[in-house]
Design a protein around this motif. Structure first.
Motif, PDB file in Angstrom:
ATOM      1  N   PHE A   1       0.831  -1.200   0.000  1.00  0.00           N
ATOM      2  CA  PHE A   1       0.000   0.000   0.000  1.00  0.00           C
ATOM      3  C   PHE A   1       0.869   1.254   0.000  1.00  0.00           C
ATOM      4  N   SER A   2       0.365   2.289  -0.650  1.00  0.00           N
ATOM      5  CA  SER A   2       0.987   3.594  -0.509  1.00  0.00           C
ATOM      6  C   SER A   2       0.723   4.089   0.907  1.00  0.00           C
ATOM      7  N   GLY A   3       1.464   5.088   1.335  1.00  0.00           N
ATOM      8  CA  GLY A   3       1.344   5.594   2.704  1.00  0.00           C
ATOM      9  C   GLY A   3      -0.058   6.017   3.088  1.00  0.00           C
ATOM     10  N   ASP A   4      -0.804   6.566   2.140  1.00  0.00           N
ATOM     11  CA  ASP A   4      -2.163   7.006   2.434  1.00  0.00           C
ATOM     12  C   ASP A   4      -3.206   5.914   2.196  1.00  0.00           C
ATOM     13  N   GLY A   5      -2.747   4.745   1.751  1.00  0.00           N
ATOM     14  CA  GLY A   5      -3.642   3.616   1.546  1.00  0.00           C
ATOM     15  C   GLY A   5      -4.472   3.670   0.285  1.00  0.00           C
ATOM     16  N   SER A   6      -4.229   4.655  -0.577  1.00  0.00           N
ATOM     17  CA  SER A   6      -5.067   4.809  -1.770  1.00  0.00           C
ATOM     18  C   SER A   6      -4.636   3.934  -2.938  1.00  0.00           C
ATOM     19  N   ARG A   7      -3.383   3.464  -2.912  1.00  0.00           N
ATOM     20  CA  ARG A   7      -2.865   2.654  -4.016  1.00  0.00           C
ATOM     21  C   ARG A   7      -2.182   1.395  -3.483  1.00  0.00           C
ATOM     22  N   VAL A   8      -2.145   0.383  -4.342  1.00  0.00           N
ATOM     23  CA  VAL A   8      -1.479  -0.879  -4.048  1.00  0.00           C
ATOM     24  C   VAL A   8      -0.509  -1.150  -5.190  1.00  0.00           C
ATOM     25  N   ALA A   9       0.698  -1.600  -4.858  1.00  0.00           N
ATOM     26  CA  ALA A   9       1.660  -2.025  -5.880  1.00  0.00           C
ATOM     27  C   ALA A   9       1.765  -3.536  -5.826  1.00  0.00           C
ATOM     28  N   SER A  10       1.837  -4.164  -7.002  1.00  0.00           N
ATOM     29  CA  SER A  10       1.969  -5.616  -7.051  1.00  0.00           C
ATOM     30  C   SER A  10       3.157  -6.013  -7.907  1.00  0.00           C
ATOM     31  N   ALA A  11       3.835  -7.069  -7.471  1.00  0.00           N
ATOM     32  CA  ALA A  11       4.936  -7.675  -8.222  1.00  0.00           C
ATOM     33  C   ALA A  11       4.356  -8.817  -9.037  1.00  0.00           C
ATOM     34  N   SER A  12       5.008  -9.128 -10.169  1.00  0.00           N
ATOM     35  CA  SER A  12       4.425 -10.139 -11.035  1.00  0.00           C
ATOM     36  C   SER A  12       5.470 -11.030 -11.687  1.00  0.00           C
ATOM     37  N   LEU A  13       5.055 -12.253 -11.983  1.00  0.00           N
ATOM     38  CA  LEU A  13       5.920 -13.196 -12.682  1.00  0.00           C
ATOM     39  C   LEU A  13       6.150 -12.802 -14.132  1.00  0.00           C
ATOM     40  N   ASP A  14       5.357 -11.872 -14.664  1.00  0.00           N
ATOM     41  CA  ASP A  14       5.543 -11.421 -16.046  1.00  0.00           C
ATOM     42  C   ASP A  14       6.548 -10.267 -16.153  1.00  0.00           C
ATOM     43  N   ALA A  15       7.316 -10.035 -15.095  1.00  0.00           N
ATOM     44  CA  ALA A  15       8.390  -9.033 -15.048  1.00  0.00           C
ATOM     45  C   ALA A  15       7.874  -7.600 -14.958  1.00  0.00           C
ATOM     46  N   THR A  16       6.627  -7.421 -14.585  1.00  0.00           N
ATOM     47  CA  THR A  16       6.080  -6.076 -14.446  1.00  0.00           C
ATOM     48  C   THR A  16       5.733  -5.771 -12.995  1.00  0.00           C
ATOM     49  N   VAL A  17       5.575  -4.481 -12.737  1.00  0.00           N
ATOM     50  CA  VAL A  17       5.012  -3.972 -11.487  1.00  0.00           C
ATOM     51  C   VAL A  17       3.752  -3.228 -11.889  1.00  0.00           C
ATOM     52  N   ARG A  18       2.697  -3.420 -11.127  1.00  0.00           N
ATOM     53  CA  ARG A  18       1.463  -2.710 -11.427  1.00  0.00           C
ATOM     54  C   ARG A  18       1.037  -1.923 -10.193  1.00  0.00           C
ATOM     55  N   ILE A  19       0.505  -0.752 -10.462  1.00  0.00           N
ATOM     56  CA  ILE A  19      -0.038   0.096  -9.403  1.00  0.00           C
ATOM     57  C   ILE A  19      -1.539   0.182  -9.616  1.00  0.00           C
ATOM     58  N   TRP A  20      -2.264  -0.056  -8.535  1.00  0.00           N
ATOM     59  CA  TRP A  20      -3.718  -0.168  -8.583  1.00  0.00           C
ATOM     60  C   TRP A  20      -4.361   0.861  -7.664  1.00  0.00           C
ATOM     61  N   ASP A  21      -5.529   1.309  -8.019  1.00  0.00           N
ATOM     62  CA  ASP A  21      -6.345   2.113  -7.131  1.00  0.00           C
ATOM     63  C   ASP A  21      -6.977   1.157  -6.121  1.00  0.00           C
ATOM     64  N   ALA A  22      -6.719   1.379  -4.849  1.00  0.00           N
ATOM     65  CA  ALA A  22      -7.172   0.433  -3.817  1.00  0.00           C
ATOM     66  C   ALA A  22      -8.692   0.418  -3.679  1.00  0.00           C
ATOM     67  N   ALA A  23      -9.353   1.515  -3.954  1.00  0.00           N
ATOM     68  CA  ALA A  23     -10.810   1.569  -3.800  1.00  0.00           C
ATOM     69  C   ALA A  23     -11.533   0.934  -4.983  1.00  0.00           C
ATOM     70  N   SER A  24     -11.106   1.272  -6.197  1.00  0.00           N
ATOM     71  CA  SER A  24     -11.839   0.815  -7.386  1.00  0.00           C
ATOM     72  C   SER A  24     -11.277  -0.466  -7.998  1.00  0.00           C
ATOM     73  N   GLY A  25     -10.008  -0.766  -7.705  1.00  0.00           N
ATOM     74  CA  GLY A  25      -9.355  -1.911  -8.324  1.00  0.00           C
ATOM     75  C   GLY A  25      -8.834  -1.618  -9.721  1.00  0.00           C
ATOM     76  N   LYS A  26      -8.933  -0.376 -10.157  1.00  0.00           N
ATOM     77  CA  LYS A  26      -8.475   0.009 -11.494  1.00  0.00           C
ATOM     78  C   LYS A  26      -6.949   0.057 -11.539  1.00  0.00           C
ATOM     79  N   GLU A  27      -6.392  -0.491 -12.631  1.00  0.00           N
ATOM     80  CA  GLU A  27      -4.943  -0.407 -12.843  1.00  0.00           C
ATOM     81  C   GLU A  27      -4.588   1.022 -13.234  1.00  0.00           C
ATOM     82  N   LEU A  28      -3.636   1.618 -12.493  1.00  0.00           N
ATOM     83  CA  LEU A  28      -3.218   2.988 -12.753  1.00  0.00           C
ATOM     84  C   LEU A  28      -1.937   3.058 -13.573  1.00  0.00           C
ATOM     85  N   GLN A  29      -1.027   2.139 -13.317  1.00  0.00           N
ATOM     86  CA  GLN A  29       0.262   2.111 -14.006  1.00  0.00           C
ATOM     87  C   GLN A  29       0.708   0.674 -14.196  1.00  0.00           C
TER      88      GLN A  29
END
Length: 116
Positions: A1-29
Motif C-alpha cells: 500500500f501507498s502511505g495514504d492507503g489509496s494505491r497498491v503495488a503488485s509484483a508479477s511473474l511477467d516481469a512487471t510492477v502494477r499500481i492499482w487504485d485500492a478503492a476501485s481496483g483500477k490499474e493505474l500504471q
C-alpha cells in the motif's frame, strides 16, 4: 500500500510492477523494464516512488505517477527478492540470494553499504 492507503503495488511473474487504485481496483500504471520475475515492491513514504526487486538481479526505482524508471540499481550477483525504502525515501535496502543486503542512495543509485 501507498502511505495514504489509496494505491497498491503488485509484483508479477511477467516481469512487471502494477499500481492499482485500492478503492476501485483500477490499474493505474504498468511498470515495465525488468527482464525476469519481480518478487518485491515497496512504496516510498510519500507514495511518489516505488522500488522493485527482481530475479534479473536488479532493483529499480520508479515514479509512481508517471511510471517512468528513475534508477536501475545493479550490483547483486543473484536474484533480488526483497526491497524497502527508508521513511524519507532517500535510501533503498535490497536483499538477494547472493546472501547480501545492500543499501543504496535512491537519488544517485550509488551503493552505500554491503551487508554480508
Amino acid at each position: 500500500f501507498s502511505g495514504d492507503g489509496s494505491r497498491v503495488a503488485s509484483a508479477s511473474l511477467d516481469a512487471t510492477v502494477r499500481i492499482w487504485d485500492a478503492a476501485s481496483g483500477k490499474e493505474l500504471q504498468k511498470l515495465e523494464g525488468h527482464t525476469d520475475r519481480v518478487y518485491g515492491v515497496a512504496f516510498s513514504g510519500d507514495g511518489s516512488r516505488v522500488a522493485s526487486a527482481s530475479y534479473d538481479e536488479t532493483v529499480r526505482i520508479w515514479d509512481a505517477a508517471s511510471g517512468k524508471e528513475l534508477q536501475k540499481l545493479e550490483g547483486h550477483t543473484k536474484s533480488v527478492d526483497g526491497v524497502d525504502l527508508s521513511g524519507d525515501g532517500s535510501r533503498v535496502a535490497s536483499a538477494s540470494y547472493d546472501e547480501t543486503v545492500r543499501i543504496w542512495d535512491a537519488a544517485s543509485g550509488k551503493e552505500l553499504q554491503k551487508l554480508e
